[in-house]
Design an enzyme around this catalytic site. Structure first.
Site, PDB file in Angstrom:
ATOM      1  N   TRP A 127       0.853  -1.191   0.000  1.00 39.00           N
ATOM      2  CA  TRP A 127       0.000   0.000   0.000  1.00 39.00           C
ATOM      3  C   TRP A 127       0.893   1.247   0.000  1.00 39.00           C
ATOM      4  CZ3 TRP A 127      -2.146   2.645   4.838  1.00 39.00           C
ATOM      5  CH2 TRP A 127      -3.124   3.597   4.494  1.00 39.00           C
ATOM      6  N   ASP A 208      -0.857  -5.610   9.096  1.00 38.41           N
ATOM      7  CA  ASP A 208      -1.882  -4.632   8.730  1.00 38.41           C
ATOM      8  C   ASP A 208      -3.090  -5.420   8.231  1.00 38.41           C
ATOM      9  OD1 ASP A 208      -3.433  -2.541   7.857  1.00 38.41           O
ATOM     10  OD2 ASP A 208      -1.918  -1.655   6.543  1.00 38.41           O
ATOM     11  N   ALA A 210      -6.734  -4.787   7.166  1.00 34.60           N
ATOM     12  CA  ALA A 210      -7.696  -3.735   6.830  1.00 34.60           C
ATOM     13  C   ALA A 210      -8.956  -4.272   6.163  1.00 34.60           C
ATOM     14  CB  ALA A 210      -7.039  -2.706   5.910  1.00 34.60           C
ATOM     15  N   LYS A 243     -13.548  -0.665   6.084  1.00 35.30           N
ATOM     16  CA  LYS A 243     -14.130  -1.484   5.028  1.00 35.30           C
ATOM     17  C   LYS A 243     -15.204  -2.414   5.551  1.00 35.30           C
ATOM     18  CE  LYS A 243     -10.197   0.057   3.164  1.00 35.30           C
ATOM     19  NZ  LYS A 243      -9.190   0.859   3.913  1.00 35.30           N
TER      20      LYS A 243
END
Length: 394
Positions: A127, A208, A210, A243
């Site tokens: 990312w 991470d 997400a 999300k």
């Protein structure tokens, strides 16, 4: 004073948004912005979120601060959602942050505070904001091989070889599920190998996560994170609610520090509270309050999980439809990787020149590295995209 400032590079995704808006073509397709969209192009408010907001409006009688680390009930609920009892709760320090990005930033700052000379191993690609934050903080980055441009899967041999060069005091940044930007994920056996390397090198993992619930399911998507947390002496976990709860603008995230036993928890918790105080004092509460209400109410949680599963299955359906249409048009299975990828994104694996050709000739908008947001499609635009890909000669 400010005449010494330099113009910063434009955000490529924001620039892409503006180009899309300015494009007069009716059949243009936006696959750039990383948000979930339903079949009508709307990013909806989830039913459970609406219901929780109505309850909150009726019952909340104060907007006073909660605490430097946020409401402890939010931390408890999210630790359970992500870690599911894989490690004792007493071993986990947790602090609410402004979104998953805030959790990532706080994690990097915590590492920098503890180990100023730490190197951060990042997947190639990752990312872009990971790289931007690390560069801003002046932390040394070491890329490790990840995406295989030929197979559009994981270059696992390269990944392992590169991670073996890490050492104690280094940080290894991993994506818990639904790798962004590629959509290519490690399988269970591969995660076991990564854990083995982490234990051998002594490097500390940071995960991470997400997109929990967007890939193979709410529990399945957390499996790797839980496995890592249970196996290593300590790790960092940055979790986002943007999300899977659809609360992008509420900026709701959590940073967790997992240690081998409870003796380090108080020091870690105090350090997280200190960093919050320096950066933004108290974290936002509205989104965190809604998430806590949903996770702690059986009826709201069941409705949230059902809607989240609908979202996941919708994206899988679009993947299958696109892969099948590309196979029909190309007469080959070279695009089968799209059906194998998970989450919102897939990386098409083509050149920036081809991406520009898709935009100029066909009104298909995606990031220059060929990352496309599968959730930006619907049943009507899948054939448009598939034809454009074939016509462009990809």
């Amino acid at each position: 004073m400010f005449e010494t400032l330099k113009q910063q590079p434009a955000d490529k995704i924001l620039a892409l948004i503006q180009m899309y808006r300015d494009d007069p073509r009716d059949n243009k397709v936006d696959l750039g912005v990383g948000v979930y969209k339903d079949a009508t192009g709307l990013t909806p408010v989830m039913r459970a979120v609406k219901a929780a907001e109505m309850q909150l409006w009726e019952t909340q009688n104060s907007k006073a601060y909660t605490g430097l680390a946020g409401d402890p009930a939010f931390g408890d609920a999210m630790v359970d959602l992500v870690l599911g009892g894989s490690v004792p709760r007493a071993n986990v320090a947790a602090a609410a942050t402004p979104g998953g990005t805030g959790a990532v930033r706080q994690a990097f700052e915590l590492v920098q505070m503890a180990r100023p000379d730490a190197r951060v191993f990042v997947s190639n690609p990752t990312w872009p904001n990971h790289l931007s934050i690390l560069a801003y903080l002046g932390m040394e980055m070491v890329p490790y091989r990840y995406f295989d441009e030929e197979t559009r899967g994981v270059d696992f041999d390269g990944l392992i070889a590169d991670l073996k060069t890490a050492k104690k005091g280094d940080l290894v940044l991993l994506h818990g599920c639904c790798h962004n930007p590629t959509g290519a994920n490690l399988n269970g056996a591969e995660w076991d190998e990564v854990i083995k390397v982490l234990l051998e090198t002594g490097a500390t993992p940071m995960i991470d996560i997400a997109y929990q619930g967007f890939g193979d399911g709410l529990q399945e998507d957390a499996a790797a994170t839980r496995k890592v947390a249970a196996a290593v002496p300590e790790c960092l976990i940055a979790a986002s609610c943007s999300k899977n709860f659809g609360i992008y603008r509420e900026r709701t995230g959590l940073l967790m520090v997992v240690s081998a036993d409870s003796s380090a928890q108080a020091l870690n918790q105090g350090s997280l509270a200190y960093l919050n105080r320096q950066n933004f004092s108290f974290p936002p509460d509205h989104g965190a309050r809604l998430v806590t209400m949903i996770l702690n109410d059986a009826e709201l949680r069941a409705d949230w999980q059902a809607e989240l599963e609908d979202v996941r299955l919708s994206m899988l359906g679009l993947r299958s439809q696109l892969a099948a249409e590309l196979q029909r048009l190309s007469g080959s299975d070279r695009f089968g990787f799209i059906g194998q990828h998970r989450g919102m994104f897939s990386r098409l694996g083509t050149t920036p020149q081809m991406v520009e050709k898709l935009r100029a000739d066909h009104g298909i908008y995606m990031v220059g590295d060929s990352r496309m947001n599968i959730a930006g499609l619907n049943a009507q635009t899948v054939p448009i995209l598939a034809k454009a890909i074939i016509d462009a000669g990809i």
